[in-house]
Design an enzyme around this catalytic site. Sequence first.
Site, PDB file in Angstrom:
ATOM      1  N   ASP A  51      34.426 104.155  47.052  1.00  0.00           N
ATOM      2  CA  ASP A  51      35.246 104.915  46.104  1.00  0.00           C
ATOM      3  C   ASP A  51      34.930 104.484  44.671  1.00  0.00           C
ATOM      4  O   ASP A  51      35.458 105.053  43.713  1.00  0.00           O
ATOM      5  CB  ASP A  51      36.744 104.818  46.432  1.00  0.00           C
ATOM      6  CG  ASP A  51      37.273 103.403  46.370  1.00  0.00           C
ATOM      7  OD1 ASP A  51      36.488 102.467  46.144  1.00  0.00           O
ATOM      8  OD2 ASP A  51      38.513 103.230  46.537  1.00  0.00           O
ATOM      9  N   SER A  52      34.020 103.505  44.517  1.00  0.00           N
ATOM     10  CA  SER A  52      33.474 103.175  43.195  1.00  0.00           C
ATOM     11  C   SER A  52      32.796 104.406  42.595  1.00  0.00           C
ATOM     12  O   SER A  52      32.555 104.470  41.387  1.00  0.00           O
ATOM     13  CB  SER A  52      32.472 102.010  43.290  1.00  0.00           C
ATOM     14  OG  SER A  52      31.524 102.278  44.300  1.00  0.00           O
ATOM     15  N   ASP A  90      34.311 105.383  52.333  1.00  0.00           N
ATOM     16  CA  ASP A  90      35.489 104.657  51.842  1.00  0.00           C
ATOM     17  C   ASP A  90      36.691 105.603  51.781  1.00  0.00           C
ATOM     18  O   ASP A  90      36.620 106.637  51.098  1.00  0.00           O
ATOM     19  CB  ASP A  90      35.158 104.187  50.412  1.00  0.00           C
ATOM     20  CG  ASP A  90      35.701 102.815  50.118  1.00  0.00           C
ATOM     21  OD1 ASP A  90      36.398 102.242  50.967  1.00  0.00           O
ATOM     22  OD2 ASP A  90      35.409 102.313  49.006  1.00  0.00           O
ATOM     23  N   LYS A 120      36.019 102.810  55.755  1.00  0.00           N
ATOM     24  CA  LYS A 120      36.483 101.518  55.224  1.00  0.00           C
ATOM     25  C   LYS A 120      37.842 101.732  54.582  1.00  0.00           C
ATOM     26  O   LYS A 120      38.104 102.778  53.999  1.00  0.00           O
ATOM     27  CB  LYS A 120      35.483 100.980  54.199  1.00  0.00           C
ATOM     28  CG  LYS A 120      35.979  99.709  53.480  1.00  0.00           C
ATOM     29  CD  LYS A 120      34.876  99.010  52.705  1.00  0.00           C
ATOM     30  CE  LYS A 120      34.727  99.445  51.273  1.00  0.00           C
ATOM     31  NZ  LYS A 120      35.944  99.314  50.444  1.00  0.00           N
ATOM     32  N   GLU A 190      35.614  90.588  48.600  1.00  0.00           N
ATOM     33  CA  GLU A 190      35.245  90.842  47.199  1.00  0.00           C
ATOM     34  C   GLU A 190      35.912  89.827  46.280  1.00  0.00           C
ATOM     35  O   GLU A 190      37.142  89.619  46.332  1.00  0.00           O
ATOM     36  CB  GLU A 190      35.662  92.282  46.810  1.00  0.00           C
ATOM     37  CG  GLU A 190      35.289  92.615  45.368  1.00  0.00           C
ATOM     38  CD  GLU A 190      35.268  94.106  45.050  1.00  0.00           C
ATOM     39  OE1 GLU A 190      35.468  94.926  45.967  1.00  0.00           O
ATOM     40  OE2 GLU A 190      35.036  94.444  43.869  1.00  0.00           O
TER      41      GLU A 190
HETATM   42  O1  KIV Z   1      33.792 101.160  46.393  1.00  0.00           O
HETATM   43  C1  KIV Z   1      32.888 100.319  46.534  1.00  0.00           C
HETATM   44  O2  KIV Z   1      31.770 100.482  46.034  1.00  0.00           O
HETATM   45  C2  KIV Z   1      33.208  99.116  47.284  1.00  0.00           C
HETATM   46  C3  KIV Z   1      32.184  98.012  47.329  1.00  0.00           C
HETATM   47  C4  KIV Z   1      31.957  97.443  46.016  1.00  0.00           C
HETATM   48  C5  KIV Z   1      32.499  96.996  48.354  1.00  0.00           C
HETATM   49  O3  KIV Z   1      34.254  99.028  47.846  1.00  0.00           O
END
Ligand code: KIV
Length: 298
Positions: A51-52, A90, A120, A190
């Site tokens: 979700d980044s 995610d 995730k 993290e």
């Molecule tokens: O959203 C994301 O990119 C993440 C990773 C940095 C683990 O959760």
Amino acid sequence: MSKMGANKAISTLTFKKYKREGRKIVCLTAYDYSTAKILDKAGVDLILVGDSLAMVALGHQTTHAVTMDEMVHHTLAVTRGVQSAFVVADLPFMSYQVDVVQAITNAGRFIKESHAHAVKLEGATKLNLEVIERLVGMGIPVMGHLGFTPQAIHSLGGNRVQGRSAEEAYRLMEESQALEKAGVFSVVLEMVPATVATMITKQLMVPTIGIGAGNGCDGQILVTDDLLGKFTDFKPRFVRQYANLSELCQEAITHYAEDVRASTFPNADESFAFTVEEEAKLHDLIDENPPAISEVTC
Ligand code: KIV
């Protein structure tokens, strides 16, 4: 035959095997087809459609704004580019926090509509543990995420390392064990002190994937745009930058702009030819019957 059957694809069993053998798991993020293809060809084991995406690809300040529809859309683009890697989608903020039915429905969308292999979620709340058990029970692998969990940024007081005190570290250990018991196939850690992450890694049967958690984890993950120097708003301390794509792209685009302005792009090789005979015929056609001039262009 499915893609997984046709190629030597990676599965959750591969990660268990890697942990047993002490072989590190290579993970990166992707949000689009061409990046996913590059990562897959480079032999990345696990691709996370994180979700980044909200911050890196969509320009939001936090991960909160990205929607389920946007995540489904980008995850489908990623799975189209992947032959072997294991793709994890995610679950975005508020797509699994309401109740089990909401969580299952949204996780199911990633599998049915985006062809992801797993999902995730962040944290180890009572609801999350129930959701994990239910998803795993219906054949959807789940990856956990502990330590700094970006969806909780406001309650954590910003981008802060988690588990610095013995009590906090102990809580992380308890949470990681609860996630394992609920059935996750791996846990992202993290921004956790390296010693704590190593202790958790040794306690768990499932692999840990570190990001800012030292090299005692079973695998590592980074945001690909950070690694490539493409996302430049900020650079977390734990990022190692392997390229400076932002600079490289700017140089290339400046060069392109110069060529367009100087009329040196495109050249003959970059254009399509029209034979001299056809050109002469065209002139004859125009002379005999000049094309009507439309009102718009008058
Ligand atoms: O959203 C994301 O990119 C993440 C990773 C940095 C683990 O959760």
